[in-house]
Scaffold this active site. Structure first.
Site, mmCIF file in Angstrom:
data_model
loop_
_atom_site.group_PDB
_atom_site.id
_atom_site.type_symbol
_atom_site.label_atom_id
_atom_site.label_comp_id
_atom_site.label_asym_id
_atom_site.label_seq_id
_atom_site.Cartn_x
_atom_site.Cartn_y
_atom_site.Cartn_z
ATOM 1 N N GLY A 29 44.198 -12.578 14.320
ATOM 2 C CA GLY A 29 43.251 -11.693 14.999
ATOM 3 C C GLY A 29 43.897 -11.211 16.276
ATOM 4 O O GLY A 29 44.668 -10.242 16.266
ATOM 5 N N GLU A 68 39.380 -4.241 18.896
ATOM 6 C CA GLU A 68 40.465 -3.541 19.624
ATOM 7 C C GLU A 68 40.963 -4.406 20.795
ATOM 8 O O GLU A 68 41.329 -3.913 21.852
ATOM 9 C CB GLU A 68 39.967 -2.167 20.091
ATOM 10 C CG GLU A 68 41.043 -1.187 20.561
ATOM 11 C CD GLU A 68 41.768 -0.435 19.460
ATOM 12 O OE1 GLU A 68 41.337 -0.520 18.293
ATOM 13 O OE2 GLU A 68 42.784 0.198 19.760
ATOM 14 N N GLY A 69 40.971 -5.715 20.577
ATOM 15 C CA GLY A 69 41.402 -6.659 21.610
ATOM 16 C C GLY A 69 40.201 -7.167 22.391
ATOM 17 O O GLY A 69 39.458 -6.398 22.984
ATOM 18 N N GLU A 91 43.813 -10.245 10.093
ATOM 19 C CA GLU A 91 43.789 -11.198 8.966
ATOM 20 C C GLU A 91 43.044 -12.447 9.407
ATOM 21 O O GLU A 91 42.865 -12.666 10.618
ATOM 22 C CB GLU A 91 45.228 -11.574 8.572
ATOM 23 C CG GLU A 91 46.015 -10.388 8.074
ATOM 24 C CD GLU A 91 47.427 -10.765 7.634
ATOM 25 O OE1 GLU A 91 47.784 -11.965 7.695
ATOM 26 O OE2 GLU A 91 48.149 -9.848 7.229
ATOM 27 N N PRO A 92 42.657 -13.297 8.445
ATOM 28 C CA PRO A 92 41.914 -14.507 8.832
ATOM 29 C C PRO A 92 42.659 -15.331 9.899
ATOM 30 O O PRO A 92 42.037 -15.876 10.797
ATOM 31 C CB PRO A 92 41.792 -15.274 7.517
ATOM 32 C CG PRO A 92 41.854 -14.214 6.454
ATOM 33 C CD PRO A 92 42.762 -13.146 6.984
ATOM 34 N N GLN A 101 11.583 -3.464 44.097
ATOM 35 C CA GLN A 101 13.030 -3.448 44.311
ATOM 36 C C GLN A 101 13.774 -4.236 43.218
ATOM 37 O O GLN A 101 14.867 -3.855 42.794
ATOM 38 C CB GLN A 101 13.392 -4.079 45.662
ATOM 39 C CG GLN A 101 13.297 -3.123 46.817
ATOM 40 C CD GLN A 101 13.907 -3.699 48.083
ATOM 41 O OE1 GLN A 101 14.456 -4.804 48.093
ATOM 42 N NE2 GLN A 101 13.796 -2.952 49.172
ATOM 43 N N ILE A 119 14.105 -5.209 31.540
ATOM 44 C CA ILE A 119 13.219 -4.226 32.183
ATOM 45 C C ILE A 119 12.080 -3.817 31.239
ATOM 46 O O ILE A 119 10.969 -3.528 31.678
ATOM 47 C CB ILE A 119 14.050 -3.002 32.668
ATOM 48 C CG1 ILE A 119 14.922 -3.436 33.863
ATOM 49 C CG2 ILE A 119 13.156 -1.818 33.042
ATOM 50 C CD1 ILE A 119 15.945 -2.419 34.321
ATOM 51 N N ARG A 155 5.737 2.384 32.960
ATOM 52 C CA ARG A 155 5.037 1.109 32.753
ATOM 53 C C ARG A 155 4.431 0.638 34.083
ATOM 54 O O ARG A 155 5.128 0.528 35.092
ATOM 55 C CB ARG A 155 6.024 0.060 32.234
ATOM 56 C CG ARG A 155 5.525 -1.367 32.248
ATOM 57 C CD ARG A 155 4.490 -1.614 31.187
ATOM 58 N NE ARG A 155 4.090 -3.011 31.145
ATOM 59 C CZ ARG A 155 3.010 -3.446 30.516
ATOM 60 N NH1 ARG A 155 2.206 -2.604 29.870
ATOM 61 N NH2 ARG A 155 2.705 -4.724 30.514
HETATM 62 C C1 LIG Z 1 32.791 -5.368 13.447
HETATM 63 C C2 LIG Z 1 34.276 -5.497 13.502
HETATM 64 C C3 LIG Z 1 35.065 -4.436 13.105
HETATM 65 C C4 LIG Z 1 36.465 -4.558 13.109
HETATM 66 N N1 LIG Z 1 37.244 -3.532 12.624
HETATM 67 C C5 LIG Z 1 38.567 -3.759 12.438
HETATM 68 C C6 LIG Z 1 39.361 -2.805 11.727
HETATM 69 O O1 LIG Z 1 38.884 -1.746 11.307
HETATM 70 N N2 LIG Z 1 40.654 -3.100 11.484
HETATM 71 C C7 LIG Z 1 41.230 -4.249 11.935
HETATM 72 O O2 LIG Z 1 42.414 -4.452 11.676
HETATM 73 N N3 LIG Z 1 40.512 -5.168 12.626
HETATM 74 C C8 LIG Z 1 39.196 -4.951 12.884
HETATM 75 N N4 LIG Z 1 38.439 -5.894 13.554
HETATM 76 C C9 LIG Z 1 39.081 -7.132 14.002
HETATM 77 C C10 LIG Z 1 39.116 -7.326 15.491
HETATM 78 O O3 LIG Z 1 40.082 -6.510 16.093
HETATM 79 C C11 LIG Z 1 39.339 -8.823 15.760
HETATM 80 O O4 LIG Z 1 38.130 -9.484 15.439
HETATM 81 C C12 LIG Z 1 39.739 -9.133 17.176
HETATM 82 O O5 LIG Z 1 41.043 -8.671 17.415
HETATM 83 C C13 LIG Z 1 39.675 -10.612 17.506
HETATM 84 O O6 LIG Z 1 40.312 -11.393 16.546
HETATM 85 P P1 LIG Z 1 39.554 -12.694 15.936
HETATM 86 O O7 LIG Z 1 38.226 -12.244 15.494
HETATM 87 O O8 LIG Z 1 40.451 -13.304 14.935
HETATM 88 O O9 LIG Z 1 39.350 -13.655 17.160
HETATM 89 P P2 LIG Z 1 40.396 -14.745 17.720
HETATM 90 O O10 LIG Z 1 41.700 -14.081 17.964
HETATM 91 O O11 LIG Z 1 40.372 -15.946 16.847
HETATM 92 O O12 LIG Z 1 39.737 -15.100 19.109
HETATM 93 C C14 LIG Z 1 38.667 -16.034 19.243
HETATM 94 C C15 LIG Z 1 38.398 -16.236 20.749
HETATM 95 O O13 LIG Z 1 39.567 -16.809 21.371
HETATM 96 C C16 LIG Z 1 39.969 -15.999 22.456
HETATM 97 N N5 LIG Z 1 41.445 -16.005 22.567
HETATM 98 C C17 LIG Z 1 42.367 -15.863 21.565
HETATM 99 N N6 LIG Z 1 43.617 -15.914 22.075
HETATM 100 C C18 LIG Z 1 43.485 -16.074 23.410
HETATM 101 C C19 LIG Z 1 44.401 -16.186 24.498
HETATM 102 N N7 LIG Z 1 45.717 -16.115 24.288
HETATM 103 N N8 LIG Z 1 43.899 -16.346 25.744
HETATM 104 C C20 LIG Z 1 42.568 -16.417 25.968
HETATM 105 N N9 LIG Z 1 41.642 -16.301 24.983
HETATM 106 C C21 LIG Z 1 42.098 -16.147 23.726
HETATM 107 C C22 LIG Z 1 39.473 -14.598 22.103
HETATM 108 O O14 LIG Z 1 39.373 -13.774 23.243
HETATM 109 C C23 LIG Z 1 38.132 -14.921 21.482
HETATM 110 O O15 LIG Z 1 37.178 -15.114 22.487
HETATM 111 C C24 LIG Z 1 37.058 -5.753 13.594
HETATM 112 C C25 LIG Z 1 36.233 -6.809 14.026
HETATM 113 C C26 LIG Z 1 34.875 -6.696 13.967
HETATM 114 C C27 LIG Z 1 34.026 -7.883 14.390
#
Ligand SMILES: Cc1cc2nc3c(=O)[nH]c(=O)nc-3n(C[C@H](O)[C@H](O)[C@H](O)COP(=O)(O)OP(=O)(O)OC[C@H]3O[C@@H](n4cnc5c(N)ncnc54)[C@H](O)[C@@H]3O)c2cc1C
Length: 408
Positions: free
Chosen positions: A135, A388-389, A131-132, A303, A362, A292
């Site tokens: 995440g 997925e995290g 959700e917004p 290297q 490269i 190339r």
């Molecule tokens: C292309 C795409 C497809 C997706 N598909 C799905 C789907 O099918 N279903 C679904 O449910 N979701 C889906 N997602 C959601 C996805 O799992 C989330 O975007 C992801 O879990 C991160 O959440 P967020 O974007 O809100 O980032 P945030 O949680 O806001 O994180 C922002 C930054 O803060 C960092 N951060 C947050 N908390 C901590 C902490 N405690 N310690 C250190 N760093 C932290 C994060 O690592 C990140 O760098 C998708 C996302 C994308 C972009």
């Protein structure tokens, strides 16, 4: 229990070669077009359905392979072809696994076929958790599911975001809060059947990579689903909630954040996707470096270039080994005492990002253009460290598992 093996058996090799053929002949040639169009590649999904790759049977066969190598092998080959198209093909499988894992036999039999449709009318499915404002922090999910006992219906309200196939799916699997007091233990998953009033697509995202995969918001406005759409059924949910309330009352077990504690078993699959993209870019770079010429000799004679390729291949092989180990552990019920699932996803996704960047270097100027595929592969690879995290969340899970400390 299957012994851990680093070698595919004859049957697996046959499946791998068949998938590789499809990836090389059907997916790869279509990759640039669908990346530009930023649309779901329905004709390619249909081709995959025709040959049996886009089907529950195929997915389940790999998922239940006791060696644990079925899914990583399949993911690596398909994503070697192209990440965006492959995600469009396997996205439904990821939603179907949610139903396979938590649904009753009746729910599995009713809903999974509708997720795939049939060869002449293919459908896709979506898994909606993020959700917004939820995440990485899944426990702050707000989408509510309220039970209307008189009608035996659940009423869902909220906004999901980042849903792969969100809004275009025939079947949506939606995670919602049933008891806000219990954090992530108070969540449950629901099927939203095709054409249910109140479910609509919000914003469709324009992305950096995997552009052939549709990603969108899903808005739930008084969405009513029958009681039978609660995955696992009401009785099981009530028992689970009662246990969680008891534990919360006893003050024993802390209500944990699901994103940090679960998914250990599914993360290696994402690691395998990353290995596929990394291997694809490495192969293009190796070929290019051998042909190339600059300063009167192939650039690989330097290297500085050859060592990069040596490192790229070493890291890809190391990533694959971590992925295979974790997949074998998951299938054989081994406890993830060092968060090995998260470890595999962390290393493979960081490797894919790095290796695809090196591939651009490269190829020089050509690597930076859309005439060559490594530019797309680099954009695609960036997703693996996010969904997925994120990598940070994987490190958090690993560090907490190793130390037993509540590291923040
Ligand atoms: C292309 C795409 C497809 C997706 N598909 C799905 C789907 O099918 N279903 C679904 O449910 N979701 C889906 N997602 C959601 C996805 O799992 C989330 O975007 C992801 O879990 C991160 O959440 P967020 O974007 O809100 O980032 P945030 O949680 O806001 O994180 C922002 C930054 O803060 C960092 N951060 C947050 N908390 C901590 C902490 N405690 N310690 C250190 N760093 C932290 C994060 O690592 C990140 O760098 C998708 C996302 C994308 C972009």
């Amino acid at each position: 229990m299957a012994e851990f093996t680093m070698e595919l058996n004859d049957e697996q090799k046959e499946v791998r070669d068949w998938l590789h053929g499809f990836a090389a002949d059907v997916i790869r040639p279509a990759a640039a077009e669908w990346d530009e169009r930023e649309e779901t590649p329905w004709p390619v999904i249909q081709e995959a359905a025709k040959v049996g790759i886009y089907s529950l049977d195929f997915y389940a066969q790999q998922y239940f392979d006791p060696t644990g190598l079925g899914i990583p092998m399949a993911m690596e080959e398909l994503f070697w072809g192209d990440a965006g198209i492959a995600l469009s093909i396997v996205g439904t499988g990821l939603a179907a696994v949610g139903v396979l894992a938590n649904g009753t036999e009746e729910q599995i039999g009713t809903w999974i076929p509708q997720m795939y449709g049939d060869v002449n009318d293919v459908k896709v499915a979506a898994f909606c958790s993020s959700e917004p404002d939820a995440g990485s922090d899944v426990a702050s999910m707000r989408t509510r599911a309220v039970y209307d006992e008189a009608k035996d219906e659940w009423v869902l309200n909220g906004t999901k975001t980042w849903a792969t196939n969100g809004g275009i799916a025939n079947v949506h699997v939606v995670v919602a809060v049933v008891d806000p007091e219990l954090g992530s233990k108070g969540h449950a998953s629901f099927i939203v059947p095709p054409n249910t009033p109140g479910l609509s697509q919000g914003q469709k995202f324009q992305k950096h990579g995997i552009r052939a995969s549709h990603t969108a918001e899903v808005v739930l406005d008084d969405v009513r689903v029958p009681g039978s759409c609660l995955l696992g059924g009401k009785e099981k949910l009530d028992e689970r909630l009662a246990r969680a309330r008891e534990r919360a009352k006893a003050g024993g077990e802390r209500v944990k954040n699901a994103a940090m504690a679960t998914f250990e078993a599914s993360r290696p699959a994402v690691g395998a996707m990353a290995v596929g993209t990394a291997r694809a870019a490495y192969e293009v770079a190796l070929d290019y470096a051998k042909t190339r010429e600059q300063f009167g000799r192939p650039i690989i004679d330097n290297q500085g270039v050859a060592f990069q390729l040596a490192d790229m291949r070493t890291q890809i092989d190391a990533a694959r080994l971590l992925v295979w180990r974790a997949s074998w552990m998951a299938v054989n019920g081994k406890p993830f005492t060092a968060a090995e699932g998260s470890m595999s996803k962390l290393f493979a996704s960081e490797t894919a990002k790095k290796v695809t960047g090196q591939a651009i270097q490269i190829l020089g100027g050509n690597g930076y253009t859309r005439e060559y595929p490594v530019e797309r592969m680099h954009r695609d690879a960036a997703i693996y460290t996010i969904f997925e995290g994120t990598s940070e969340i994987q490190r958090l899970v690993i560090a907490r598992t190793l130390s037993g400390m509540p590291i923040r």
